[in-house]
Design an enzyme around this catalytic site. Structure first.
Site, PDB file in Angstrom:
ATOM      1  N   THR A 184       4.569  15.654  -8.337  1.00  0.00           N
ATOM      2  CA  THR A 184       3.889  15.115  -7.158  1.00  0.00           C
ATOM      3  C   THR A 184       4.684  15.556  -5.933  1.00  0.00           C
ATOM      4  OG1 THR A 184       5.192  13.100  -7.217  1.00  0.00           O
ATOM      5  CG2 THR A 184       3.123  13.076  -8.438  1.00  0.00           C
ATOM      6  N   LYS A 437      -3.013  -2.899   8.850  1.00  0.00           N
ATOM      7  CA  LYS A 437      -3.260  -4.323   8.597  1.00  0.00           C
ATOM      8  C   LYS A 437      -3.196  -5.077   9.921  1.00  0.00           C
ATOM      9  CE  LYS A 437      -1.792  -4.180   3.858  1.00  0.00           C
ATOM     10  NZ  LYS A 437      -0.617  -3.634   3.213  1.00  0.00           N
TER      11      LYS A 437
END
Ligand code: ADP
Length: 550
Positions: A184, A437
């Site tokens: 990754t 958020k």
């Protein structure tokens, strides 16, 4: 009672055997780092791959040994795909865009035995070689004539292949044997290795080729622009052999002009790359007033395809966009946004909105969305939750990290936040670490970026959550203007007005020269968050504070 059909393991070598027997004259065209165009056929590929497999054996590469590559997309890299995996070794594709320290870490973690590399990377390998204790042989993927005189410590690829007869039979072994390894990109922490098997690769190859995936056939000319060093170029090097498609490899030149010219001379029908590379091609086409004369399908994935790009490709250039989603851990193909009959009768705008989603599963892949407590959320197109995946080409454990179980109830948590609609079309709203958020509610950074990209004065946009005294976090839009635009923050925010919920409106816009890009062509948001973390708490915003009511 056991079925009575032939037991033929699903092996990567069988793809090559098929291509040689049934599509032997089909062409593979490569732009080489040596500066020319190279052409040969599947028959040549099969012959040279067998010779290379013999050469690997002569170098002492054993079943299970790792064979590393640092290479662009080209025919020699393809030969390594088949020779290494086909002979039972593991092909480890290393991303040359990583920092050398990360490459050293990855190659050491994989304990690679041999390293094959393109001429481009000679200086890099010279620097790295003393630090790569496991690597016994370094092979330059060229012929001796192209090697500088002082490279005696390196072997020449063509010397190895030329010394062998090609009289080699691909071995038969368990289809669960490891075939290739990809790390990754490690945007957080050290990269993690994902170890594919022959079986997972073959099943994945069927999946990507299906009509509601990339829809590949022997009548296609495919150009994998997406690198072979990252998640096996989305499976195209295998799929091309499975279906017998002509292949065009672009080598190291991935700018708009180089890609366009190669695409036109070779009459490419399907090309696959990340949005930033497509952006370069569209810019070139616009600047030079040219059209894509053969291109039928544009596969776009790796990051969200902005709806404005989708619209341009489809409506201005007549190219069908296949928007796909996936990740290293899913081999990578997960979903493709190919319409269902339910899209018939939709207006153009409605259909494009469906295609802008990341798409639906083909057989083999399964998805679900869950809330923070792990409860499955409804497929209503609006409930957003953590996206989990499972399937025979989805990772079970990370290489060398077998002590950690990454699965939750047998599903792999992707780290993405998504919705799924009643037709099964999944839409990524964010990477969980990128979600904004605001006052306990989530704002999708991708939606805001897509909207910004609709403005003609915006070349690139990244939306990040930055500290806010009242709402914890609020969206900040970081924008690169198009060359001729003199767009202001207030103008761009006015453009948003009425197009999104008021409380989603970014609190400010900052203009930058360029966005930081990662090793796989994606915008890196972590450095932006670092740079602009206190932007709203310290800087005077250029727009009045708006009534935000999450
Ligand atoms: P990394 O190592 O950065 O995870 P990957 O290439 O595996 O590299 O990236 C996978 C991630 O890329 C996905 O989890 C998702 O966040 C993002 N991604 C891939 N395709 C898309 C897409 N079509 N739209 C939005 N995000 C995507």
């Amino acid at each position: 009672m056991i079925g009575q059909m032939m037991q033929q393991p699903l092996l990567i070598s069988s793809l090559l055997r098929h291509a040689e027997r049934h599509h032997s004259r089909q062409e593979i065209v490569s732009r080489r780092v040596e500066g020319d165009i190279h052409r040969y056929t599947f028959r040549d590929l099969a012959d040279r791959s067998r010779r290379l497999a013999q050469a690997l054996g002569r170098l002492g590469v054993e079943p299970g040994s790792r064979v590393a590559t640092l290479a662009w997309n080209g025919y020699r890299h393809l030969e390594l795909y088949y020779a290494a995996s086909g002979s039972g070794a593991v092909l480890h594709t290393v991303n040359p865009r990583l920092h050398p320290d990360q490459m050293e870490w990855i190659i050491t973690d994989a304990a690679d035995d041999v390293l094959f590399f393109d001429l481009t990377f000679l200086p890099l390998v010279r620097e790295l070689a003393p630090r790569l204790a496991s690597v016994r042989h370094f092979v330059v993927m060229s012929d001796r004539d192209h090697l500088p005189g002082d490279t005696d410590e390196f072997l020449a690829y063509e010397d190895l292949v030329g010394a062998e007869s090609g009289d080699y039979r691909w071995p038969t072994f368990d289809e669960n044997t490891a075939s290739s390894l990809c790390y990754t990109s490690g945007t957080t922490g050290n990269p993690k290795g994902v170890l594919y098997s022959h079986r997972s690769t073959l099943l994945h190859t069927f999946a990507v080729s299906l009509p509601d995936s990339m829809g590949l056939s022997a009548r296609d000319t495919v150009m994998p622009v997406v690198p072979m060093f990252h998640v096996n170029a989305w499976g195209l090097p295998y799929a091309a052999c499975m279906v017998g498609a002509k292949v065009v490899f672009p080598g190291a030149d991935l700018d708009g002009r180089s890609l366009y010219e190669l695409q036109e001379t070779e009459q490419v029908t399907l090309s696959a790359s990340v949005p930033t590379v497509w952006q370069g091609q569209l810019q070139y086409a616009q600047d030079h007033g040219v059209r894509f004369t053969a291109l039928e399908r544009a596969v776009i994935g790796g990051a969200a395809c902005p709806p404005s790009m989708l619209r341009r490709l489809e409506q201005e250039y007549g190219v069908t966009v296949i928007h796909g989603w996936g990740m290293t851990e899913t081999s990578p193909f997960g979903t493709a946004s190919v319409p269902k009959p339910s899209s018939e009768g939709l207006t153009v705008d409605e259909r494009l909105a469906v295609q802008a989603k990341q798409g639906r599963c083909v057989f083999g892949m399964d998805l679900k969305i869950v809330d923070d407590a792990g409860n499955e959320l409804p497929w209503d197109g609006s409930s957003a939750g953590h996206l989990h995946a499972r399937g025979p080409w989805v990772l079970e454990t990370y290489y060398h990290r077998e002590d950690i179980d990454p699965l939750v109830d047998g599903w792999f948590p992707t780290g993405d936040i998504a919705t799924i609609d009643a037709d099964g079309f999944m839409q990524i709203t964010d990477r969980s670490k990128d979600v904004i958020k605001s006052g306990g509610e989530w704002i999708s950074s991708i939606d805001l970026e897509n909207l910004a990209m609709n403005h003609p004065g915006v070349a690139a946009a990244a939306c990040i959550g930055v500290r806010h005294r009242k709402w914890d976090e609020r969206p900040l839009l970081v924008v690169v203007r198009t060359p001729e635009a003199d767009l202001t923050a207030a103008e761009l925010l006015d453009f948003f007005d009425g197009r999104i919920a008021k409380w989603w409106l970014p609190d400010d816009v900052v203009f930058v020269e360029a966005l930081p890009m990662g090793s796989t062509g994606k915008v890196l948001k972590a450095p932006l968050r670092e740079q602009f973390r206190d932007h709203l708490t310290t800087a005077r915003t250029t727009v009045p504070v708006r009534p935000s009511t999450p």
